[in-house]
Design a protein around this motif. Sequence first.
Motif, PDB file in Angstrom:
ATOM      1  N   LEU A  28      42.881  20.215  -7.222  1.00 40.51           N
ATOM      2  CA  LEU A  28      42.465  20.264  -5.962  1.00 40.51           C
ATOM      3  C   LEU A  28      42.190  18.890  -5.234  1.00 40.51           C
ATOM      4  CD1 LEU A  28      42.441  22.689  -3.992  1.00 40.51           C
ATOM      5  CD2 LEU A  28      39.658  22.662  -4.579  1.00 40.51           C
ATOM      6  N   PHE A  29      41.333  17.956  -5.784  1.00 42.33           N
ATOM      7  CA  PHE A  29      41.153  16.706  -5.164  1.00 42.33           C
ATOM      8  C   PHE A  29      42.379  15.956  -4.862  1.00 42.33           C
ATOM      9  CE2 PHE A  29      40.088  12.111  -5.806  1.00 42.33           C
ATOM     10  CZ  PHE A  29      39.180  11.937  -4.838  1.00 42.33           C
ATOM     11  N   VAL A  30      43.156  15.612  -6.016  1.00 36.34           N
ATOM     12  CA  VAL A  30      44.440  14.900  -5.552  1.00 36.34           C
ATOM     13  C   VAL A  30      45.404  15.579  -4.671  1.00 36.34           C
ATOM     14  CG1 VAL A  30      46.542  13.944  -6.771  1.00 36.34           C
ATOM     15  CG2 VAL A  30      44.207  13.917  -7.746  1.00 36.34           C
ATOM     16  N   THR A  31      45.532  16.949  -4.506  1.00 34.43           N
ATOM     17  CA  THR A  31      46.364  17.700  -3.631  1.00 34.43           C
ATOM     18  C   THR A  31      45.830  17.504  -2.410  1.00 34.43           C
ATOM     19  OG1 THR A  31      46.862  19.359  -5.448  1.00 34.43           O
ATOM     20  CG2 THR A  31      47.308  20.015  -3.025  1.00 34.43           C
ATOM     21  N   CYS A  32      44.432  17.471  -1.932  1.00 31.23           N
ATOM     22  CA  CYS A  32      43.920  17.331  -0.751  1.00 31.23           C
ATOM     23  C   CYS A  32      44.145  16.005  -0.160  1.00 31.23           C
ATOM     24  CB  CYS A  32      42.179  17.560  -0.778  1.00 31.23           C
ATOM     25  SG  CYS A  32      41.949  19.382  -0.865  1.00 31.23           S
ATOM     26  N   LEU A  33      44.063  15.039  -1.051  1.00 32.75           N
ATOM     27  CA  LEU A  33      44.404  13.496  -0.712  1.00 32.75           C
ATOM     28  C   LEU A  33      45.820  13.265  -0.347  1.00 32.75           C
ATOM     29  CD1 LEU A  33      42.626  11.437  -3.333  1.00 32.75           C
ATOM     30  CD2 LEU A  33      41.687  12.047  -1.053  1.00 32.75           C
ATOM     31  N   GLY A  34      46.629  13.945  -1.134  1.00 32.99           N
ATOM     32  CA  GLY A  34      48.057  13.785  -0.686  1.00 32.99           C
ATOM     33  C   GLY A  34      48.278  14.558   0.463  1.00 32.99           C
ATOM     34  N   PHE A  54      36.698  15.473   3.819  1.00 31.35           N
ATOM     35  CA  PHE A  54      35.886  16.317   3.107  1.00 31.35           C
ATOM     36  C   PHE A  54      34.844  17.151   3.987  1.00 31.35           C
ATOM     37  CE2 PHE A  54      37.571  13.808  -0.255  1.00 31.35           C
ATOM     38  CZ  PHE A  54      37.944  14.491  -0.929  1.00 31.35           C
ATOM     39  N   ARG A  55      34.625  16.654   5.267  1.00 35.35           N
ATOM     40  CA  ARG A  55      33.106  17.139   5.979  1.00 35.35           C
ATOM     41  C   ARG A  55      34.102  18.025   7.189  1.00 35.35           C
ATOM     42  NH1 ARG A  55      28.145  13.554   6.830  1.00 35.35           N
ATOM     43  NH2 ARG A  55      27.407  15.587   7.392  1.00 35.35           N
ATOM     44  N   ILE A  56      35.430  17.519   7.484  1.00 33.43           N
ATOM     45  CA  ILE A  56      35.800  18.299   8.691  1.00 33.43           C
ATOM     46  C   ILE A  56      37.404  19.009   8.204  1.00 33.43           C
ATOM     47  CG2 ILE A  56      37.076  18.017  10.973  1.00 33.43           C
ATOM     48  CD1 ILE A  56      35.301  15.791  11.312  1.00 33.43           C
ATOM     49  N   VAL A  57      38.334  18.458   7.608  1.00 39.20           N
ATOM     50  CA  VAL A  57      39.419  18.983   7.439  1.00 39.20           C
ATOM     51  C   VAL A  57      39.228  20.071   6.340  1.00 39.20           C
ATOM     52  CG1 VAL A  57      41.798  18.742   6.717  1.00 39.20           C
ATOM     53  CG2 VAL A  57      40.859  16.813   8.168  1.00 39.20           C
ATOM     54  N   VAL A  58      38.783  19.673   5.243  1.00 37.02           N
ATOM     55  CA  VAL A  58      38.848  20.831   4.214  1.00 37.02           C
ATOM     56  C   VAL A  58      37.691  21.924   4.530  1.00 37.02           C
ATOM     57  CG1 VAL A  58      37.554  21.095   1.954  1.00 37.02           C
ATOM     58  CG2 VAL A  58      38.815  19.053   2.445  1.00 37.02           C
ATOM     59  N   PRO A  59      36.400  22.046   5.163  1.00 36.73           N
ATOM     60  CA  PRO A  59      35.866  22.951   5.533  1.00 36.73           C
ATOM     61  C   PRO A  59      36.720  24.062   6.464  1.00 36.73           C
ATOM     62  CG  PRO A  59      34.387  21.211   5.664  1.00 36.73           C
ATOM     63  CD  PRO A  59      35.714  20.585   5.539  1.00 36.73           C
TER      64      PRO A  59
END
Length: 294
Positions: free
Chosen positions: A91-97, A187-192
């Motif tokens: 999840l971490f790497v996929t979110c970054l990419g 991590f504070r705008i896009v992911v939520p």
Amino acid sequence: MKVRKSIGETTFNVFNILFMLFMIVITLYPFVYVFMASISDSMRLLSHTGVLLKPLGFTMNAYTMVFRNPNILTGFHNTLFIVTVGTVSNLFVTCLGAYVLSRKGVPWTRPIMLIIVFTMFFSGGLIPTYLLVNNWLGLGNSLAALIIPGLVSTWNLIILRTSFQSIPESLIESARIDGAQDFTILFRIVVPLSMPVIAVMILFYSVGHWNSWFGAMIYLRDHSLFPLQLVLREILIQNSAQFLASDASSGDLEAIGESVKYATIIIATLPILLVYPFLQKYFVKGVMIGSIKG
């Protein structure tokens, strides 16, 4: 005013309901059979043929034997580690990419996406992949070999990228004006704002890790590293009752092996069945958000 349904609509609804009930029965019965067999008396189960809708002499001996066996418990521990660490890493790497590829102004995003999509249809092959992981990366006979090579799913990356693209650019620009950096924005705008899609990604990755056994069969040689699915495979294919019940008498080994196989299937399947209802409500919404660009 109540609108009366036509004969064709009524016929279709009746047929649809009957068909769905039939699908429910044929889908649910294997689970019922396995569960009833797992709590049945071993000797009676061995001689039973036909439909099984209730236990043949209720007993929990198979589950007791499963949890007493160190191979099962070790496999369960290894699987939980793989699922937890693997899903978080995925999840971490996929979110970054996905974040990088979804932002405007990032150079070479189109060629990079073409290369990523290319990997969905063509791969290096099993033997080159094995040589890469086992020899060149030195990950052979380690749990890292089950996590790192599949760190990013191309399909999940595309879905998450499309979801991130639907977030208004003005919102991100406002955050930049306030001094937010990319990690803060992500991590504070896009992911939520993308939690339904993130929940779907968690489901996809965790179920994939939980059910995976082929990579473990190829890369792992130490039995203490075997995940639960590989232990289950040995039980189902080899039917080795001695593998699970070395303290039983030889005459009961075959019967005990049958009960233990069913108990192991329930133990291996139940955690995912319990997790899925909590994520199911996000499933359709998350896939639709991630598949349609706003």
